[in-house]
Write a protein that holds these residues in place. Structure first.
Motif, PDB file in Angstrom:
ATOM      1  N   GLU A 119     -60.015 -22.848  74.710  1.00 21.35           N
ATOM      2  CA  GLU A 119     -60.981 -21.996  73.649  1.00 21.35           C
ATOM      3  C   GLU A 119     -60.409 -20.550  74.043  1.00 21.35           C
ATOM      4  OE1 GLU A 119     -65.552 -22.661  74.091  1.00 21.35           O
ATOM      5  OE2 GLU A 119     -64.761 -22.622  76.315  1.00 21.35           O
ATOM      6  N   LEU A 120     -60.229 -19.887  72.773  1.00 20.52           N
ATOM      7  CA  LEU A 120     -59.357 -18.793  72.510  1.00 20.52           C
ATOM      8  C   LEU A 120     -60.088 -17.558  72.456  1.00 20.52           C
ATOM      9  CD1 LEU A 120     -56.595 -20.143  70.064  1.00 20.52           C
ATOM     10  CD2 LEU A 120     -56.412 -19.849  72.539  1.00 20.52           C
ATOM     11  N   LEU A 121     -59.604 -16.583  73.164  1.00 25.13           N
ATOM     12  CA  LEU A 121     -60.121 -15.234  72.696  1.00 25.13           C
ATOM     13  C   LEU A 121     -59.226 -14.205  72.288  1.00 25.13           C
ATOM     14  CD1 LEU A 121     -62.678 -13.214  73.210  1.00 25.13           C
ATOM     15  CD2 LEU A 121     -61.272 -12.472  75.434  1.00 25.13           C
ATOM     16  N   THR A 122     -59.412 -13.463  71.164  1.00 26.57           N
ATOM     17  CA  THR A 122     -58.405 -12.640  70.518  1.00 26.57           C
ATOM     18  C   THR A 122     -59.233 -11.427  70.512  1.00 26.57           C
ATOM     19  OG1 THR A 122     -59.298 -12.909  68.264  1.00 26.57           O
ATOM     20  CG2 THR A 122     -57.813 -14.349  69.279  1.00 26.57           C
ATOM     21  N   MET A 123     -58.250 -10.370  70.121  1.00 27.87           N
ATOM     22  CA  MET A 123     -59.000  -8.866  69.678  1.00 27.87           C
ATOM     23  C   MET A 123     -60.012  -8.949  68.866  1.00 27.87           C
ATOM     24  SD  MET A 123     -58.143  -7.052  72.175  1.00 27.87           S
ATOM     25  CE  MET A 123     -58.537  -5.430  71.504  1.00 27.87           C
ATOM     26  N   VAL A 152     -58.119  -6.789  62.652  1.00 28.98           N
ATOM     27  CA  VAL A 152     -57.370  -7.259  63.433  1.00 28.98           C
ATOM     28  C   VAL A 152     -56.195  -8.414  62.982  1.00 28.98           C
ATOM     29  CG1 VAL A 152     -57.129  -8.641  65.788  1.00 28.98           C
ATOM     30  CG2 VAL A 152     -58.919  -6.826  65.547  1.00 28.98           C
ATOM     31  N   ARG A 153     -56.697  -8.852  62.206  1.00 22.75           N
ATOM     32  CA  ARG A 153     -55.729 -10.104  61.700  1.00 22.75           C
ATOM     33  C   ARG A 153     -54.710  -9.595  60.771  1.00 22.75           C
ATOM     34  NH1 ARG A 153     -53.577 -14.982  62.707  1.00 22.75           N
ATOM     35  NH2 ARG A 153     -51.839 -13.391  62.359  1.00 22.75           N
ATOM     36  N   GLU A 154     -55.135  -8.606  59.899  1.00 19.94           N
ATOM     37  CA  GLU A 154     -54.298  -7.921  58.940  1.00 19.94           C
ATOM     38  C   GLU A 154     -52.992  -7.107  59.707  1.00 19.94           C
ATOM     39  OE1 GLU A 154     -56.627  -5.813  56.386  1.00 19.94           O
ATOM     40  OE2 GLU A 154     -56.987  -7.615  55.096  1.00 19.94           O
TER      41      GLU A 154
END
Length: 343
Positions: free
Chosen positions: A89-93, A69-71
């Motif tokens: 408070e973060l939520l990412t994929m 996901v980061r790449e």
């Protein structure tokens, strides 16, 4: 044959025979049921070495999603709310995709084991299955046959530790973690760094693939603290150990624990003597780290020196202090009293 002195009609004989068959059936059914229940109870156990191998596989699997996901730069980040200090408070994929892989792998393999994850999601994927591979280093150091009742096991998973740093591309801090607690005490811990490929694991009192450093200091110690949830921790540390105490700010509880160990890694890895956190922290953040620290002969407690129970609610409100290779009791005695109402 009818009982002596009793004459039965053909219909009576038939009824009597049916009743006899019924009694025999129920007797056999009762015996079978008891044996099945006993077998079921025997099967309600899990080998801790299997759980360790599964935990390593889960952490690595989740890490692949985090890295992917980061790449692809497709984080789709959003806020889950605010911390007590007012930070998002973060939520990412990355968090979500990692959770789906890790959680479903654990649940599909051992459905009766309690699994607590930082993230919540309704996606059920029955296709994710354990390879049943025991990594070579685990097979060499840990013997199988360490069976425990499933009801005594609680698993804590952190699909992406250091989400804030993940969004800022500070990737050395990012980890995926799995912890297995037995009767509330951490016994297995895995911390995986997706962007370095490092996987640290430990089985308390049995073995690990990491080790303590050769020396630590308390005069003064180098203290590692959170860069995003620090609160008043710097003043707290200086009050405890003096104003000249070196402080390292870092992201991720998993990374901070690794900084206390001999990781044989690049110069990019921070080193510290003590890890201090004075605000609330969730147990999926610290359970795996405590298993590693305990396996090194170290300690992770609340600021008051209390043990943390990993079989109950997710929130630890007592702060923490973690150390390896120093007198933990002496360390605790140096800490000032903390106003719990403010933290």
């Amino acid at each position: 044959m009818a009982p002596m002195g009793i004459r039965l009609s053909p219909l009576g004989v038939a009824v009597f025979c049916l009743l006899g068959v019924g009694v025999i059936y129920h007797l056999y059914a009762g015996v079978f049921s008891s044996r099945l229940a006993a077998f079921s109870r025997q099967r309600r156990k899990v080998d801790l070495r299997d759980l360790l191998a599964l935990s390593v596989e889960a952490a690595v699997l989740g890490g692949k999603e985090v890295k992917k996901v980061r790449e692809e730069n497709d984080l789709k980040e959003r806020s889950k709310g605010k911390t007590k200090e007012g930070a998002n408070e973060l939520l990412t994929m990355g968090d979500l995709q990692s959770h789906r892989k890790m959680y479903n792998l654990m649940r599909n393999t051992f459905p009766e084991v309690t699994v607590n994850s930082e993230e919540r999601d309704d996606v059920v994927d029955k296709t994710i299955t354990w390879s049943r591979n025991i990594p070579t280093d685990i097979a060499k150091k840990i013997q199988g046959g360490k069976d425990v009742p499933v009801e005594s096991v609680t698993v804590w998973i952190d699909p992406l530790d250091a989400t804030q740093e993940y969004t800022e591309n500070l990737l050395k801090y990012v980890t995926t973690m799995v912890c297995v607690a037995l009767e509330g005490k951490p016994v297995l811990g895995v911390i995986h760094q997706p962007f370095t490929g490092l996987t640290a694991w430990a089985f308390v009192s049995q073995g690990a693939n990491v080790q303590p450093r050769s020396s630590y200091s308390l005069t003064p110690p180098k203290v590692i603290v959170s860069r995003s949830h620090s609160g008043d921790v710097k003043a707290f540390v200086h009050n405890a150990f003096g104003n000249s105490t070196p402080i390292v700010e870092a992201g991720g509880a998993g990374y901070k624990v690794l900084s206390l160990l001999d990781m044989h890694t690049s110069e990019n890895m921070d080193q510290a003597d003590v890890y201090v956190h004075i605000t609330h922290i969730k147990k999926w953040d610290i359970c795996a780290g405590q298993a590693l620290i305990n396996a090194m002969g170290g300690h992770l407690t609340t600021l008051k020196g209390e043990n943390i129970n990993y079989s109950d609610t997710p929130l630890n409100t007592g702060g923490l202090v973690a150390s390896v290779g120093v007198d933990h009791k002496a360390l605790l005695e140096k800490l000032p009293k903390l106003d719990s109402e403010k933290h």
